[in-house]
Design a protein around this motif. Structure first.
Motif, PDB file in Angstrom:
ATOM      1  N   ALA A   1       0.800  -1.221   0.000  1.00 36.59           N
ATOM      2  CA  ALA A   1       0.000   0.000   0.000  1.00 36.59           C
ATOM      3  C   ALA A   1       0.833   1.270   0.000  1.00 36.59           C
ATOM      4  O   ALA A   1       0.329   2.345  -0.351  1.00 36.59           O
ATOM      5  CB  ALA A   1      -0.938   0.002   1.202  1.00 36.59           C
ATOM      6  N   ASP A   2       2.092   1.210   0.387  1.00 33.53           N
ATOM      7  CA  ASP A   2       2.911   2.420   0.427  1.00 33.53           C
ATOM      8  C   ASP A   2       3.705   2.627  -0.855  1.00 33.53           C
ATOM      9  O   ASP A   2       4.581   3.489  -0.907  1.00 33.53           O
ATOM     10  CB  ASP A   2       3.865   2.381   1.631  1.00 33.53           C
ATOM     11  N   LEU A   3       3.407   1.864  -1.904  1.00 33.40           N
ATOM     12  CA  LEU A   3       4.118   1.995  -3.166  1.00 33.40           C
ATOM     13  C   LEU A   3       3.519   3.125  -4.003  1.00 33.40           C
ATOM     14  O   LEU A   3       2.295   3.269  -4.073  1.00 33.40           O
ATOM     15  CB  LEU A   3       4.023   0.688  -3.966  1.00 33.40           C
ATOM     16  N   ILE A   4       4.381   3.904  -4.641  1.00 31.12           N
ATOM     17  CA  ILE A   4       3.888   4.890  -5.586  1.00 31.12           C
ATOM     18  C   ILE A   4       3.486   4.159  -6.870  1.00 31.12           C
ATOM     19  O   ILE A   4       3.969   3.052  -7.139  1.00 31.12           O
ATOM     20  CB  ILE A   4       4.939   5.975  -5.880  1.00 31.12           C
ATOM     21  N   PRO A   5       2.608   4.736  -7.689  1.00 31.74           N
ATOM     22  CA  PRO A   5       2.084   4.016  -8.862  1.00 31.74           C
ATOM     23  C   PRO A   5       3.156   3.481  -9.795  1.00 31.74           C
ATOM     24  O   PRO A   5       3.039   2.364 -10.286  1.00 31.74           O
ATOM     25  CB  PRO A   5       1.211   5.081  -9.548  1.00 31.74           C
ATOM     26  N   ILE A   6       4.206   4.257 -10.072  1.00 32.05           N
ATOM     27  CA  ILE A   6       5.214   3.806 -11.029  1.00 32.05           C
ATOM     28  C   ILE A   6       5.944   2.572 -10.510  1.00 32.05           C
ATOM     29  O   ILE A   6       6.274   1.649 -11.262  1.00 32.05           O
ATOM     30  CB  ILE A   6       6.213   4.948 -11.363  1.00 32.05           C
ATOM     31  N   ASP A   7       6.196   2.523  -9.185  1.00 29.34           N
ATOM     32  CA  ASP A   7       6.859   1.355  -8.621  1.00 29.34           C
ATOM     33  C   ASP A   7       5.938   0.147  -8.624  1.00 29.34           C
ATOM     34  O   ASP A   7       6.380  -0.991  -8.832  1.00 29.34           O
ATOM     35  CB  ASP A   7       7.334   1.654  -7.201  1.00 29.34           C
ATOM     36  N   CYS A   8       4.656   0.378  -8.371  1.00 25.33           N
ATOM     37  CA  CYS A   8       3.677  -0.708  -8.438  1.00 25.33           C
ATOM     38  C   CYS A   8       3.613  -1.262  -9.859  1.00 25.33           C
ATOM     39  O   CYS A   8       3.621  -2.475 -10.073  1.00 25.33           O
ATOM     40  CB  CYS A   8       2.314  -0.221  -7.978  1.00 25.33           C
ATOM     41  N   GLN A   9       3.580  -0.370 -10.824  1.00 23.17           N
ATOM     42  CA  GLN A   9       3.531  -0.788 -12.230  1.00 23.17           C
ATOM     43  C   GLN A   9       4.745  -1.629 -12.596  1.00 23.17           C
ATOM     44  O   GLN A   9       4.627  -2.695 -13.211  1.00 23.17           O
ATOM     45  CB  GLN A   9       3.464   0.440 -13.135  1.00 23.17           C
ATOM     46  N   ASN A  10       5.935  -1.159 -12.229  1.00 23.84           N
ATOM     47  CA  ASN A  10       7.160  -1.897 -12.541  1.00 23.84           C
ATOM     48  C   ASN A  10       7.179  -3.252 -11.867  1.00 23.84           C
ATOM     49  O   ASN A  10       7.575  -4.256 -12.454  1.00 23.84           O
ATOM     50  CB  ASN A  10       8.382  -1.080 -12.122  1.00 23.84           C
ATOM     51  N   CYS A  11       6.757  -3.281 -10.613  1.00 33.00           N
ATOM     52  CA  CYS A  11       6.771  -4.540  -9.863  1.00 33.00           C
ATOM     53  C   CYS A  11       5.793  -5.545 -10.465  1.00 33.00           C
ATOM     54  O   CYS A  11       6.123  -6.720 -10.641  1.00 33.00           O
ATOM     55  CB  CYS A  11       6.434  -4.273  -8.401  1.00 33.00           C
ATOM     56  N   VAL A  12       4.589  -5.089 -10.788  1.00 34.21           N
ATOM     57  CA  VAL A  12       3.584  -5.986 -11.378  1.00 34.21           C
ATOM     58  C   VAL A  12       4.075  -6.530 -12.718  1.00 34.21           C
ATOM     59  O   VAL A  12       3.954  -7.722 -13.005  1.00 34.21           O
ATOM     60  CB  VAL A  12       2.235  -5.248 -11.541  1.00 34.21           C
ATOM     61  N   GLY A  13       4.640  -5.650 -13.549  1.00 35.18           N
ATOM     62  CA  GLY A  13       5.127  -6.092 -14.857  1.00 35.18           C
ATOM     63  C   GLY A  13       6.233  -7.121 -14.737  1.00 35.18           C
ATOM     64  O   GLY A  13       6.225  -8.154 -15.409  1.00 35.18           O
ATOM     65  N   THR A  14       7.205  -6.848 -13.855  1.00 34.41           N
ATOM     66  CA  THR A  14       8.320  -7.780 -13.661  1.00 34.41           C
ATOM     67  C   THR A  14       7.830  -9.098 -13.071  1.00 34.41           C
ATOM     68  O   THR A  14       8.267 -10.179 -13.475  1.00 34.41           O
ATOM     69  CB  THR A  14       9.369  -7.152 -12.734  1.00 34.41           C
ATOM     70  N   SER A  15       6.922  -9.023 -12.100  1.00 36.71           N
ATOM     71  CA  SER A  15       6.402 -10.231 -11.457  1.00 36.71           C
ATOM     72  C   SER A  15       5.646 -11.102 -12.447  1.00 36.71           C
ATOM     73  O   SER A  15       5.756 -12.334 -12.418  1.00 36.71           O
ATOM     74  CB  SER A  15       5.484  -9.852 -10.292  1.00 36.71           C
ATOM     75  N   ALA A  16       4.850 -10.475 -13.305  1.00 36.28           N
ATOM     76  CA  ALA A  16       4.097 -11.237 -14.299  1.00 36.28           C
ATOM     77  C   ALA A  16       5.030 -11.969 -15.254  1.00 36.28           C
ATOM     78  O   ALA A  16       4.811 -13.148 -15.581  1.00 36.28           O
ATOM     79  CB  ALA A  16       3.164 -10.300 -15.071  1.00 36.28           C
ATOM     80  N   GLU A  17       6.096 -11.298 -15.692  1.00 35.40           N
ATOM     81  CA  GLU A  17       7.089 -11.952 -16.552  1.00 35.40           C
ATOM     82  C   GLU A  17       7.746 -13.119 -15.823  1.00 35.40           C
ATOM     83  O   GLU A  17       7.972 -14.189 -16.385  1.00 35.40           O
ATOM     84  CB  GLU A  17       8.141 -10.936 -16.984  1.00 35.40           C
TER      85      GLU A  17
END
Length: 650
Positions: free
Chosen positions: A89-105
C-alpha cells in the motif's frame, strides 16, 4: 481549464518519477519466492495457456493495476483464467507498475505449464488460477523467510513486544474500510531493539477473513523464525513483515478517475494565453520541486541503507573490525609496491601488522557499489567458517567510502598462477597436485555438510584457490556464496554470477543452483589439474572443442592417458587415471548422477570404493550461454581465459 492543468501536472509527475527511476531513484523490485500449483498441467499451445500468456503479459500496461489490488479475467468456461495483482500500500504508482510487470514476466518463466501460479516480489504479488480467486481467503501455500541474525535481547522481552505489536496491527489492517488497501504499519521499541512491522490483506476480504489470515501468519512466526531480526510470512491473501529498521513509507490511494467531460474554455485569446503561461510555469516549478524531493529521498534512503548494512555487519562480526588508519599503515598507505593484484571489485595489497603478521588487504572500489553485497557476504559468512582448507578472514574495515577485507597472506598466490604457467607447472608435481585436489574436496565438503550452515560457493575456480607456503590449498572469495538451510537442496536466482567454463549448465542457463553446481565446478578443476590446461575452447585437428568434450572423447576411446599433462614425469598412473574418472563423474550432464563431495572425498582416499561409469558431461557452449541469458536474466560472469591478474579473491 483547471482539469487540463491537473492532467498536465499528473503527466509531468509520472514523467519525473520515470526519469528518477532511470537515474536510480526507483530500484528494480527483487524476486522473493514463487509457487507453481501441482493441481495439473496444460500444454504450451492450449487455449488456457494462451489466455495465461495474454493476461499476464498485459498486466504491466494495465493502468488499473498500478494502485494496489485488482482482479482480471480472460477466456470462457474451462479456458477462463483469473488473475489478481497485489501491491504494497505504500508503493507509488510507477513502482507498483514496474513490480507488477516484472512479477508477471517472472511468473510466466517460473510456471510455464501449470494451471495455477503465484510469485511474491519484495513489494507486490501476482497470482493466476483456473478457479475463482476473488473474494476468497486462501492461506496455502504459505511461505516464510527470516534473517539468520537474531535480536540481542538480554531482558527477554522480544517475544512479548513482537506479539503485542503484530496483534495491534492485525486489528488495524482488518478493520480498514479502504476499497484498495487493508494495511497497517507500526513500531515497537525497547532499550535493546526496535521492531518495524507491516501487515496487509487483499482488500477483497472482509474484516473476519483478513483477521483470520493474519492470525495464522502471526502464529507461524515463533515456530519458524524465533528471535530473528527480520521475518516475512507470505500467503496468497495476506502478508506480514517486520524488520529492525524502518522499511515502509506512506500509504497512497488511487486518484479519482478523470472526467471525460471538460469545462468549456473562457472566451478571449488573451485569457487563453495568460492561463497557458500560468499552467506551463506551474508545471515547470512542480517538476523541479518533485525532482528535488526525489533526490533528497534517494540520498536519505541510501544513507539509511548503508547504516543498516553496517549495523548488520557489526552485529555479526564486530570483533573483526579494524581501524582504517591501522590498515593504511600496514600497507604503506596502499603503496603500488605493495600491490599483489587487481580483481573485479578492487585491488589487493600486501601488508604487515606491527606484531609482524603478514596480511593481504582487498580494497574495494570506492566509486562503485558493485561489491556491497559481496563485501557483506564475505564478512557474515567467512567469519564463521573455520577449516584448514578455507582462507581465513582476519577482519574488515567499513569507514566512509572505504570497504576493506583483511585476509591471512597466502605466499604462493593462487593456483592458476602455477597450473597454467608453463615454467611454474614444472614445480607442481603429482604429489602436490593430488594434495591440492584432496584439500579442495575437504574444504567443499565442510561447506556443504560439516559447517553450521550449508553454503554453496558458486564461483569455485583455480584463481579462487590460494596456496600457503607449504602449498596447502585454501578456498577463497565467498562474495558470491549463498547460504542454505540444512534441509534445503536447491534454489533459483535471476542474478547469475561466476566464470565461463566452471559454471554448471543448469545454473548458467536457468539459474538453478545446488551443492551439485559446486561439484560440477570441482570436476572441471580436477580435470584442469590433471591436464594442465584450462577448460576453454581450442583447436583439436579439424574440430573446436573444450576440455570436457576432449576428455570425454578420449575416455570413450580408451585413450584417457593422452589427457595427462606431459610435465608429470613422476606419479602414480593409477591414481591419475582415477582422478580423471572422478572428474568426469562430477561434470555429468545429469545433476542427480553427480556425486556429493562426501562421496568424492571417499573416492579419492579409499581405493576399495568402486567407481561407477560416467555418463555424458555437459558441453556448455559459450554462445548458447550468452544468447539464453540475454533474454531475461541478469548476469555477471568473467571469461575463463588464460591471462589472470588477480592472485587473491575478487
Amino acid at each position: 481549464m483547471r482539469m487540463r492543468a491537473s492532467r498536465l501536472l499528473l503527466f509531468l509527475f509520472c514523467a519525473m518519477l520515470t526519469h528518477a527511476e532511470k537515474l536510480g531513484f526507483a530500484q528494480r523490485d527483487p524476486y522473493v519466492l514463487h509457487d507453481c500449483s501441482n493441481t495439473g498441467n496444460v500444454s504450451s499451445n492450449s487455449a488456457y495457456r494462451k489466455n495465461v500468456n495474454t493476461l499476464l503479459s498485459s498486466l504491466s500496461s494495465n493502468t488499473q493495476s498500478h494502485y494496489g489490488f485488482y482482479n482480471f479475467s480472460v477466456g470462457e468456461n474451462s479456458d477462463r483464467v483469473n488473475a489478481v495483482t497485489f501491491c504494497r500500500a505504500d508503493l507509488i504508482p510507477i513502482d507498483c507498475q514496474n513490480c507488477v510487470g516484472t512479477s508477471a514476466e517472472e511468473l510466466l518463466f517460473r510456471c510455464p505449464n501449470q494451471k495455477e501460479g503465484i510469485v511474491w516480489y519484495m513489494n507486490c504479488t501476482v497470482r493466476y488460477s483456473n478457479n475463482s480467486i476473488f473474494g476468497i481467503m486462501q492461506f496455502e501455500s504459505m511461505q516464510h523467510l527470516h534473517n539468520i541474525i537474531n535480536v540481542t535481547d538480554p531482558i527477554g522481552t522480544f517475544d512479548q513486544v513482537r506479539e503485542t505489536l503484530l496483534d495491534r496491527l492485525r486489528s488495524e489492517a482488518a478493520a480498514s474500510t479502504s476499497t484498495l488497501h487493508k494495511f497497517a504499519t507500526g513500531k515497537a521499541s525497547s532499550p535493546y531493539f526496535d521492531i518495524y512491522a507491516l501487515l496487509q490483506c487483499t482488500p477483497d476480504l472482509n474484516q473476519q477473513e483478513c483477521s483470520d489470515c493474519l492470525n495464522q501468519s502471526i502464529a507461524k512466526v515463533p515456530t519458524c523464525c524465533g528471535p530473528a531480526i527480520g521475518v516475512r510470512v507470505l500467503t496468497p491473501s495476506c502478508n506480514l513483515r517486520y524488520e529492525n529498521n524502518h522499511f515502509y513509507g506512506f500509504t497512497l490511494e488511487a486518484p479519482p478517475p478523470l472526467s471525460s467531460t471538460l469545462a468549456p474554455p473562457a472566451e478571449g485569446k488573451g485569457s487563453n494565453s495568460s492561463r497557458t503561461i500560468i499552467i506551463v510555469v506551474a508545471a515547470v516549478v512542480s517538476a523541479v520541486l518533485i525532482f528535488c524531493i526525489c533526490t533528497c529521498i534517494y540520498l536519505r534512503m541510501r544513507k539509511q541503507r548503508k547504516k543498516v548494512e553496517m549495523d548488520e555487519i557489526n552485529s555479526g562480526a564486530e570483533s573483526l573490525q579494524f581501524d582504517f588508519s591501522t590498515i593504511r599503515i600496514a600497507t604503506d598507505n596502499f603503496s603500488d609496491v605493495k600491490k599483489l593484484g587487481q580483481g573485479g571489485f578492487g585491488t589487493v595489497y600486501k601488508g604487515k601488522f606491527p606484531n609482524g603478521q603478514e596480511i593481504a588487504v582487498k580494497r574495494l572500489s570506492r566509486s562503485s557499489e558493485q561489491g556491497d553485497q559481496e563485501f557483506k557476504n564475505e564478512i557474515l559468512l567467512v567469519a564463521r567458517l573455520q577449516q584448514r582448507n578455507l582462507v581465513r578472514l582476519l577482519g574488515f574495515c567499513f569507514e566512509g567510502n572505504e570497504r576493506l577485507l583483511v585476509y591471512e597472506l597466502m605466499p604462493n598466490g593462487s593456483l592458476d598462477h602455477f597450473i597454467f604457467d608453463p615454467s611454474k607447472r614444472l614445480h607442481l608435481d603429482w604429489k602436490f597436485r593430488y594434495k591440492i585436489i584432496v584439500g579442495i574436496a575437504r574444504g567443499l565438503q565442510y561447506l556443504h555438510e560439516d559447517s553450521q550452515f550449508r553454503i554453496i560457493h558458486r564461483d569455485l575456480k583455480t584463481s579462487n584457490v590460494l596456496l600457503d607456503k607449504e602449498m596447502n590449498p585454501k578456498i577463497s572469495d565467498f562474495g558470491m556464496a549463498r547460504l542454505f538451510t540444512l534441509d534445503q537442496t536447491q534454489a533459483n536466482t535471476r542474478r547469475i554470477v561466476g566464470t565461463y567454463g566452471y559454471m554448471a549448465p543448469e545454473y548458467a542457463m536457468h539459474g538453478h543452483f545446488s551443492v551439485k553446481s559446486d561439484v560440477f565446478s570441482y570436476g572441471v578443476l580436477v580435470l584442469e589439474m590433471v591436464c594442465g590446461r584450462k577448460n576453454n575452447y581450442f583447436q583439436n585437428g579439424e574440430n573446436t572443442e573444450n576440455l570436457l568434450s576432449h576428455a570425454w572423447k578420449n575416455w570413450r576411446e580408451g585413450t584417457a592417458s593422452n589427457l595427462i599433462d606431459s610435465t608429470l614425469r613422476v606419479g602414480s598412473t593409477t591414481e591419475i587415471m582415477r582422478c580423471i574418472h572422478i572428474g568426469l563423474l562430477c561434470v555429468q550432464e545429469n545433476v542427480a548422477e553427480r556425486p556429493t563431495m562426501a562421496s568424492v572425498l571417499l573416492m579419492l582416499t579409499s581405493y576399495s570404493m568402486a567407481l561407477s561409469m560416467p555418463s555424458r558431461p555437459a558441453f556448455l557452449m559459450h554462445s548458447i550461454v550468452e544468447s539464453d541469458i540475454s533474454l531475461d536474466r541478469s548476469f555477471h560472469a568473467s571469461q575463463n581465459v588464460v591471462s589472470m591478474t588477480d592472485p587473491y579473491p575478487r
